[in-house]
Write a protein that holds these residues in place. Structure first.
Motif, PDB file in Angstrom:
ATOM      1  N   GLY A 547       0.785  -1.352   0.061  1.00  0.00           N
ATOM      2  CA  GLY A 547       0.099   0.014   0.102  1.00  0.00           C
ATOM      3  C   GLY A 547       0.907   1.427  -0.055  1.00  0.00           C
ATOM      4  O   GLY A 547       2.029   1.280   0.033  1.00  0.00           O
ATOM      5  N   ALA A 548       0.255   2.251  -0.226  1.00  0.00           N
ATOM      6  CA  ALA A 548       1.002   3.498  -0.439  1.00  0.00           C
ATOM      7  C   ALA A 548       1.517   4.104   0.874  1.00  0.00           C
ATOM      8  O   ALA A 548       2.406   5.059   1.028  1.00  0.00           O
ATOM      9  N   PHE A 549       1.181   3.757   1.956  1.00  0.00           N
ATOM     10  CA  PHE A 549       1.432   4.336   3.380  1.00  0.00           C
ATOM     11  C   PHE A 549       2.452   3.717   4.186  1.00  0.00           C
ATOM     12  O   PHE A 549       2.749   4.247   5.336  1.00  0.00           O
ATOM     13  N   TRP A 550       3.168   2.803   3.550  1.00  0.00           N
ATOM     14  CA  TRP A 550       4.177   1.835   4.179  1.00  0.00           C
ATOM     15  C   TRP A 550       5.251   2.815   4.654  1.00  0.00           C
ATOM     16  O   TRP A 550       5.888   2.353   5.563  1.00  0.00           O
ATOM     17  N   ASN A 551       5.734   3.659   4.144  1.00  0.00           N
ATOM     18  CA  ASN A 551       7.011   4.677   4.152  1.00  0.00           C
ATOM     19  C   ASN A 551       6.293   5.973   4.945  1.00  0.00           C
ATOM     20  O   ASN A 551       7.138   6.964   4.486  1.00  0.00           O
ATOM     21  N   MET A 552       5.164   6.158   5.198  1.00  0.00           N
ATOM     22  CA  MET A 552       4.803   7.424   5.484  1.00  0.00           C
ATOM     23  C   MET A 552       5.614   8.181   6.579  1.00  0.00           C
ATOM     24  O   MET A 552       5.551   9.510   6.644  1.00  0.00           O
ATOM     25  N   ASN A 553       6.356   7.380   7.186  1.00  0.00           N
ATOM     26  CA  ASN A 553       7.417   8.191   8.162  1.00  0.00           C
ATOM     27  C   ASN A 553       8.452   9.014   7.786  1.00  0.00           C
ATOM     28  O   ASN A 553       9.062   9.764   8.147  1.00  0.00           O
ATOM     29  N   LEU A 554       8.412   8.845   6.312  1.00  0.00           N
ATOM     30  CA  LEU A 554       9.497   9.540   5.647  1.00  0.00           C
ATOM     31  C   LEU A 554       8.882  10.767   4.921  1.00  0.00           C
ATOM     32  O   LEU A 554       9.701  11.529   4.170  1.00  0.00           O
ATOM     33  N   TRP A 555       7.547  10.972   5.037  1.00  0.00           N
ATOM     34  CA  TRP A 555       6.947  12.096   4.453  1.00  0.00           C
ATOM     35  C   TRP A 555       7.045  13.151   5.195  1.00  0.00           C
ATOM     36  O   TRP A 555       7.113  13.334   6.304  1.00  0.00           O
ATOM     37  N   THR A 556       6.818  14.444   4.494  1.00  0.00           N
ATOM     38  CA  THR A 556       6.900  15.556   5.291  1.00  0.00           C
ATOM     39  C   THR A 556       5.676  16.431   4.658  1.00  0.00           C
ATOM     40  O   THR A 556       5.229  16.301   3.568  1.00  0.00           O
ATOM     41  N   LEU A 557       5.248  17.538   5.426  1.00  0.00           N
ATOM     42  CA  LEU A 557       4.390  18.241   4.898  1.00  0.00           C
ATOM     43  C   LEU A 557       4.866  20.151   4.987  1.00  0.00           C
ATOM     44  O   LEU A 557       5.649  20.363   5.885  1.00  0.00           O
ATOM     45  N   LYS A 558       4.615  20.486   3.836  1.00  0.00           N
ATOM     46  CA  LYS A 558       5.181  21.662   3.403  1.00  0.00           C
ATOM     47  C   LYS A 558       4.147  22.808   2.933  1.00  0.00           C
ATOM     48  O   LYS A 558       3.122  22.564   2.184  1.00  0.00           O
ATOM     49  N   GLY A 559       4.273  24.195   3.695  1.00  0.00           N
ATOM     50  CA  GLY A 559       3.099  24.981   3.146  1.00  0.00           C
ATOM     51  C   GLY A 559       3.195  25.352   1.988  1.00  0.00           C
ATOM     52  O   GLY A 559       4.164  25.466   1.182  1.00  0.00           O
TER      53      GLY A 559
END
Length: 559
Positions: A547-559
């Protein structure tokens, strides 16, 4: 290859796409992602339960949202070097390195655990957790699938960081065990207790980068599953403050919620009414997709009850459909024109033999021949009947999916032309996958099987030993109750054979045998699609097996 259930639809426009789109006409909303550190994901399916070992834990969205994000796994599977051409296994942060395979005829695998690995309460993850998980899978009732684990003779724990798994019969896909199918569970919290009672409604522990927000309260049934970072995770810690998987089971409402900025990420069941907006572009959004999917959508037939306990009737059903025409009608403008001809998904296409089902094309004369041979005759209403009883069956699928409604209507009209009465019944995904399928309370269903690893492995869904029965406590994933002479032997060999050439040969022979018996009817492969805000950064990509969320700990959010 462990399989999970997902009612999905396919969109070929995306099959070779990986693009960013920016178009005029959008409402300009950038969603919620960067506003307060919360990422909102639109989920079109709610799990029945969060006890991943039980049959109620078999939905794909449950696995994607909560299993792979909160439970440790021995190996990850993902596309090789960023390519979708091949999927490979790599040791997860739980392991200190590659597991070792002992020389000799007996298959013995030794895992060395990362000594830094701990549960969210700070207690070390140990070899005892592997043994506990294995024992739960093999000794309990109502087990979703024992494929691979049933080949294990013993799980030894010589020390806290060493696991030695000895096999009584070889299993080629061993790297997929103790992985994204079930994960590994904490023995220090669950041993001697009722695992199902402690997990089914949510749980307080985590061995992954995320944990349920507030424990059990992180799952608000009918509303959402919420995750927050696991502060005791020993690997790369998540930086997104909170992830909310919001359940929107109506597919039209799902896309509207994204356009309105109410959700930030879709891993969707694309619908025909979405296509113009997607083709025109979505302001501030990225669309990614791959045709190397782990899914096969099919008409699943209950081989144990009328009318599909009759092989000739199953074949007549298959000859009633122009599957290519159905796919083309739904997705022709987008490039999908051909039915899929195997139950092996595209990521293991080398193991598939299209000849198994390619011969089933629309042939009403063949339908008449097969039905007449079984004593059926058409009544004045145009439907097949026998001994004064009309042949009628129901198709069950999930509620709220507009494309699914259209698909069912197309099938209903085609079957009517061929002389079969088909009724349409819809259910919540949790009911269909948690109760209806395992209990065999259906005649025909429409959904997708989703593999959780890059291995062939259809024994899980077609071997007779995996039929849920009272004797085995309702365990097993062969919901169609398929029992074809010679098929068990071939599919079992696919699971244990380590010679790739022989394994491919056995798998293709099994494809031919399932086609010869028309056990069920494959329809189409299902490209995986992602639509997300440009404010979401990092290695965001599909993983066909996890699934798409397996490495979600490596994602970031930018404004």
């Amino acid at each position: 290859m462990k399989l999970r259930k997902y009612v999905v639809t396919t969109v070929a426009l995306f099959a070779l796409l990986s693009m960013s789109l920016a178009a005029c006409g959008s409402n300009g909303s950038n969603g919620t992602a960067a506003a307060d550190g919360t990422l909102v994901v639109g989920a079109d399916q709610e799990p029945e339960c969060l006890d991943w070992i039980a049959t109620c834990g078999g939905t794909s969205w449950g696995s994607w949202a909560a299993l792979v994000t909160t439970l440790p796994q021995a190996y990850f599977s993902h596309a090789s070097s960023g390519s979708s051409a091949a999927y490979v296994y790599e040791p997860s942060p739980l392991l200190a390195g590659e597991a070792t395979v002992a020389p000799g005829d007996k298959q013995i695998i030794t895992y060395k655990l990362n000594p830094a690995a701990v549960w969210s309460d700070g207690v070390a993850i140990t070899s005892t957790d592997f043994k506990y998980t294995f024992d739960q899978i093999m000794s309990g009732n109502d087990i979703y699938d024992t494929t691979g684990y049933a080949n294990i003779e013993s799980v030894a724990t010589p020390d806290p960081t060493t696991v030695v798994v000895s096999y009584k019969e070889r299993f080629a896909g061993w790297k997929g065990l103790f992985g994204s199918g079930y994960g590994i569970m904490p023995s220090h919290l669950l041993e001697g207790k009722n695992r199902n009672a402690l997990m089914k409604d949510g749980y307080t522990f985590s061995g992954g980068p995320w944990k349920l927000d507030g424990g059990k309260s992180g799952w608000k049934k009918g509303v959402s599953i919420s995750l927050v970072p696991n502060e005791n995770y020993w690997g790369t810690k998540a930086t997104i403050k909170k992830v909310v998987f919001r359940f929107i089971t109506d597919t039209s409402a799902l896309f509207q919620a994204f356009k309105a900025g109410e959700v930030d990420f879709l891993y969707p069941q694309p619908q025909p009414d979405w296509f113009p907006a997607v083709k025109g572009g979505i302001d501030g959004a990225t669309i990614k997709a791959t045709a190397d999917t782990s899914s096969v959508e099919a008409l699943w037939l209950n081989n144990s009850k009328p009318p599909f306990d009759n092989e000739s009737v199953r074949k007549a059903i298959a000859y009633s459909l122009d599957r290519d025409a159905i796919v083309k009608r739904l997705f022709g403008p987008l490039g999908v024109n051909k039915a899929w001809q195997s139950f092996n998904p595209p990521i293991v296409a080398a193991y598939a033999d299209p000849a198994g089902f390619s011969g089933y094309t629309l042939d009403l004369a063949k339908v008449a021949e097969l039905m007449s041979s079984q004593g059926y005759a058409k009544g004045s209403d145009g439907y097949w009947a026998k001994d004064g009883t009309k042949l009628s069956f129901s198709l069950k699928t999930t509620v709220g999916n507009k494309r699914r409604e259209l698909t069912a209507q197309i099938l209903q009209a085609a079957f009517k032309t061929a002389g079969f009465e088909m009724k349409i019944k819809t259910q919540d995904a949790g009911v269909l996958f948690g109760k209806t399928g395992p209990s065999g309370d259906f005649e025909m269903t429409l959904y997708a099987q989703v593999a959780t690893g890059p291995e062939p492995g259809n024994c899980a869904i077609f071997c007779s030993v995996n039929i849920p029965t009272e004797a085995n406590g309702g365990s097993g994933n062969n919901w169609t109750r398929t029992n074809v002479a010679g098929l068990d032997e071939l599919l079992a060999k696919v699971d244990i054979e380590t010679d790739t050439v022989q394994r491919i040969s056995d798998s293709k022979q099994a494809d031919l045998l399932t086609g010869l018996s028309a056990t069920s009817i494959p329809l189409d492969p299902l490209p995986n699609t992602l639509i997300f805000r440009n404010s979401i950064r990092g290695p965001v990509a599909d993983n066909a097996t996890m699934g798409a969320f397996w490495n979600m700990n490596l994602w970031t959010l930018k404004g």
